[in-house]
Design a protein around this motif. Structure first.
Motif, PDB file in Angstrom:
ATOM      1  N   HIS A  26       0.821  -1.208   0.000  1.00  0.00           N
ATOM      2  CA  HIS A  26       0.000   0.000   0.000  1.00  0.00           C
ATOM      3  C   HIS A  26       0.862   1.268   0.000  1.00  0.00           C
ATOM      4  N   HIS A  76      -3.547   9.709   1.482  1.00  0.00           N
ATOM      5  CA  HIS A  76      -2.638   8.716   2.066  1.00  0.00           C
ATOM      6  C   HIS A  76      -1.639   9.338   3.038  1.00  0.00           C
ATOM      7  N   ASP A 158      -9.364   4.299   4.185  1.00  0.00           N
ATOM      8  CA  ASP A 158      -9.268   3.878   2.791  1.00  0.00           C
ATOM      9  C   ASP A 158     -10.049   2.571   2.622  1.00  0.00           C
ATOM     10  N   HIS A 162      -7.102  -2.582  -2.078  1.00  0.00           N
ATOM     11  CA  HIS A 162      -5.683  -2.754  -1.751  1.00  0.00           C
ATOM     12  C   HIS A 162      -5.406  -2.497  -0.266  1.00  0.00           C
TER      13      HIS A 162
HETATM   14 MN   MN3 Z   1      -4.931   3.362  -0.740  1.00  0.00          MN
END
Ligand code: MN3
Length: 198
Positions: A26, A76, A158, A162
């Protein structure tokens, strides 16, 4: 120029709730791709030299490839800090008070936040954000965040596959519950809440 920040903890520090393998993919692959793509896409545009938040807000609805990568870079950067080893637990008093007055109760917040993540169809994020001085729970598709609707995100999770498929396969609700109960870094949420309500 965008750059990939280091994780604020070791790759295996969030186990068993988020594995080393998940964080390696990630952070080292997905986040790095947003950084590299964003740097390539911003070149020669009106957004070169602007702050990341300005790029996210300014490119929304105007330059989709740049927005997607800059938005994910922004999301992120904070996502890594919204988690910590032995997270979850007691909510700082100032935020708890705001949750109770704006959302109803801590249980209601947890329920709404997990429901937002569970019902986000396909890829995206679930949020706790400050809008017009009040806390709201929200969800967004893909790389969007509450920034594009005039709110300030203070917590996000998130829900792209993934982020959880290695550890939870298709059990997204279990991932969200583990995030809330064991991963949230409330000190960082408080920091963002204070900045958003100044
Ligand atoms: Mn992500």
């Amino acid at each position: 120029m965008f750059s990939l920040p280091e994780l604020p903890y070791a790759y295996d520090a969030l186990q068993p709730y988020m594995s080393k393998e998940t964080l390696e993919y990630h952070h080292d692959k997905h986040h790095l791709a947003y950084v590299n793509n964003g740097n390539n896409l911003v070149k020669g545009t009106e957004f070169e030299g602007k702050s990341l938040e300005e790029i996210v807000i300014g490119s929304h609805g105007k330059n989709a490839p740049l927005f997607n990568n800059a938005g994910q870079h922004y999301n992120h950067i904070h996502f890594w800090h919204w988690m910590k080893p032995n997270g979850g637990g007691a909510i700082p008093g100032k935020i708890e008070k705001a949750i109770v007055s704006d959302i109803g109760s801590v249980d209601k917040f947890k329920e709404d936040f997990i429901a937002a993540g569970t019902t986000q169809f396909g890829s995206g994020w679930a949020w706790l954000a400050v809008k017009d001085g009040k806390l709201i729970v929200a969800k967004t598709p893909n790389g969007e965040s509450p920034l594009v609707s005039g709110a300030k995100p203070i917590l996000g999770v998130d829900v792209w596959e993934h982020s959880y498929y290695i550890d939870y396969r298709n059990r997204r609700p279990d991932y969200l519950k583990a995030f809330v109960d064991h991963l949230i870094n409330w000190d960082y949420v408080l920091e963002m809440y204070e900045a958003a309500t100044k």
